[in-house]
Design a protein around this motif. Sequence first.
Motif, short mmCIF file in Angstrom:
data_model
loop_
_atom_site.label_atom_id
_atom_site.label_comp_id
_atom_site.label_asym_id
_atom_site.label_seq_id
_atom_site.Cartn_x
_atom_site.Cartn_y
_atom_site.Cartn_z
N ARG A 138 0.83 -1.21 0.00
CA ARG A 138 0.00 0.00 0.00
C ARG A 138 0.87 1.26 0.00
NH1 ARG A 138 -4.33 0.05 4.44
NH2 ARG A 138 -5.29 1.49 2.95
N LYS A 139 2.07 1.14 -0.51
CA LYS A 139 2.98 2.27 -0.54
C LYS A 139 3.43 2.53 -1.97
CE LYS A 139 6.97 4.13 1.93
NZ LYS A 139 8.01 3.85 2.94
N GLN A 140 3.28 3.78 -2.41
CA GLN A 140 3.67 4.18 -3.76
C GLN A 140 4.90 5.08 -3.65
OE1 GLN A 140 0.21 5.77 -5.91
NE2 GLN A 140 -1.08 4.80 -4.36
N GLN A 141 5.93 4.76 -4.42
CA GLN A 141 7.18 5.50 -4.36
C GLN A 141 7.49 6.11 -5.72
OE1 GLN A 141 9.48 2.10 -2.91
NE2 GLN A 141 9.72 3.13 -0.94
N ALA A 144 7.15 9.39 -1.27
CA ALA A 144 6.34 8.18 -1.13
C ALA A 144 4.96 8.55 -0.61
CB ALA A 144 7.00 7.18 -0.18
N ASP A 171 2.09 6.79 1.42
CA ASP A 171 1.87 5.62 2.27
C ASP A 171 0.40 5.54 2.64
OD1 ASP A 171 1.86 3.60 4.18
OD2 ASP A 171 3.85 4.14 4.92
N ASN A 192 -0.93 3.29 4.42
CA ASN A 192 -1.09 2.79 5.78
C ASN A 192 -1.12 3.93 6.79
OD1 ASN A 192 -0.94 -0.17 5.22
ND2 ASN A 192 1.10 0.37 4.48
N THR A 193 -0.20 4.88 6.64
CA THR A 193 -0.14 6.02 7.56
C THR A 193 -0.85 7.25 7.01
OG1 THR A 193 1.96 6.77 6.61
CG2 THR A 193 2.07 5.19 8.44
N HIS A 194 -1.13 7.26 5.68
CA HIS A 194 -1.78 8.38 5.02
C HIS A 194 -0.94 9.66 5.12
CE1 HIS A 194 -5.43 6.07 4.33
NE2 HIS A 194 -5.36 5.66 5.58
N THR A 220 5.56 11.71 2.16
CA THR A 220 6.87 12.08 2.70
C THR A 220 7.91 12.01 1.58
OG1 THR A 220 7.33 9.79 3.35
CG2 THR A 220 6.33 11.22 5.00
N LYS A 246 6.77 16.48 4.79
CA LYS A 246 5.80 15.49 5.27
C LYS A 246 4.43 16.16 5.21
CE LYS A 246 4.67 12.46 9.18
NZ LYS A 246 5.06 12.05 10.56
#
Length: 669
Positions: free
Chosen positions: A467-470, A487, A489, A491-493, A496, A525
């Motif tokens: 679930r992380k796009q970089q 990225a 994220d 998961n954390t929304h 960053t 962030k």
Amino acid sequence: MKVKKLLKVGGITVACLLGLFVVVAVALAILLNQPSVQNKVLHYAVGYLSDKLQTRVQVDSVAVEVLNQRVSLYGLDVDDRESRPMLAVDTLSVDLDFWKLLSKRVEVAEIAVYGLYAHLLKPSPDEPANYQFVIDAFRKEPSDDTSADTNEQKVTFDVEDLTLRRIHVTYNDADCTLSQLTVHKSHKGYSANLNSLQTAYTSTTKKGPRLNRVGLGQLTLKPGHPMQLSIAGLHYFTDNGLPRKNELKPKRGYFDTGHLDVTAQMDWEVFQVGRDSIRATLTHATATDSVTGIDLRDLRFALLYHQKQLHFTDIFLQQRTTTLRLDSAWVQLADSAADNVLQYSTSPITGHVVLQDISRLFSPALGHFVLPLQLTTEMSGQGNGMTFRNVRVSTPDQRLNIHANGHIDHLDKGRELVVSFHVDRMTAKGRVAQDVINQFKVKKLMMKQLDALGTIGYTGDFSVVWRKQQFSGTLTSQQGSLHFNFALDANTHYLTGSARTVGFRLAQLFNTQAIGPISFDTNFKIDISKERTAQMRRRVGGKLPIGEVAGIVNECSYKRFNLRNLNFSIVSDGSEAVGTVDQQRRYLDLSLNFVLTSTDSIRKMKVRPHLQLHKSTDAEKQARAERKQQRRDEKEQRRQERAEQKEQRRQERAERKAARRAEKQGDKE
């Protein structure tokens, strides 16, 4: 005379024999048509089968019509070895040529089965099936007699018509029902008609049991060259008993293999069917699922199957507004016996794509993406990996052009799935970047700044890991270039990352002449959580992004001041962004604070400069002394290097002079 008399006697004898045969045949036919005789034959046959199978076999009645060459059984019941009902048939009728049996040839005019119920069981792979004893009872044992005739004629079968009605078969927990099937053989080939086939079974998946239902409304096969095969009302349904994957995730697509309800139909032309080969053409196929969003309007291709390989040619696929074409594709099916894994490859895939067509399936955010795109790519894969080569995406007017290559790994491992692409070149001209963003129903931020960038170029990489796009690479524009790595994220929304630029013309973006070109390195962030953002908006209002940015400005200018090595930080709560810029010198600290409430009115931001004298601390003195000594050391090192180079050049000149003198002396001698 004797010969004439002999022929006469012979003719009378043959006539008598034929008459006797006819009488016997008629008598036999009459006897077999008698219920009492048929019951005796039935009693003998049932007893033989019961002894042969070692289980209960029962037939209510039998009808043998010798003249019509028809045998019919009524009320057939067979139990398995556990005394459980295994097979029941209401009516079984067979029309066959009795006389062909003498030449070991079975010619059946018609087989008709009405009302069949079979209950088949195989509890586990290590246990025998409940019908295995029937196979074993009629299996031909190998002969120990080596003198047996190896050329013994085998029994051949030929069936012209087959009719099945009201068929119900269960296998463990699988259930299958058939309304009607008719098959007819003629000099043109086979014709068939099937109505209402329904199957239900439970499969085991990583997430637990899944109910599957497969239905077929009608199948029609017409003989000829090629044969015409039509399939209508093909239905596939799955239900794993769990909530849909997107039930509480509106951004996720509806595609879920645990919840499918697909209806399809197709038309085939079949040219050849062999033991290990098929040659056919799919002339038209459709498939729809109103829930997941599957909407296949047309599918066509030519197929050649041979020895676990599939060769496709002339492939055409159409959705509502998307069309794809490719000349050929090759698939090697997995074969554990030959140690082969699934492999496939395609020729270039070209087409006209509208992402809205796949929005419900994979991403509701694409629901309004109606910007037409041209696509070209080649695809190949092996096992659980997939590779995309020579990917070309563009708008019809060529304002947007993307050249890329990519691959997908771990297709079967869920959270370990990796999608990676390298963008060799991307160019966005005019306002196409804004056009792309406007395809999404999202809040538009800094659109004026985007417009000021002009033509945008990009080279870099992006990947998706769970679930992380970089994203990383270099973004170029008319106002300068930006090197970035960030990225998203899920998961954390949070968004960053970091960014770096040299000589970026920031003033052009914010329509102000106070700020000159800027070079900076920064980390950031940004909060992208809708829930947290909504809470903050309700509390403080505002339209700014929420997050923080910190870094160093290597060089910039503000009005008439040129500044270097500035530390800066910006913290935004959505209502206002509070920034600080400071620079520490030997005896003087320069700093300024600013407050920004809108990116569209940066000229109105409040800036408060600060100056502060200070004494140097011991650490600063020590740092200055170290820098001074370092400069001395570097200067001394450069002086020594210059001296060494000078000495080396002097020696080289002396050597050259000596060589010339020696050469002149040699010429004189």
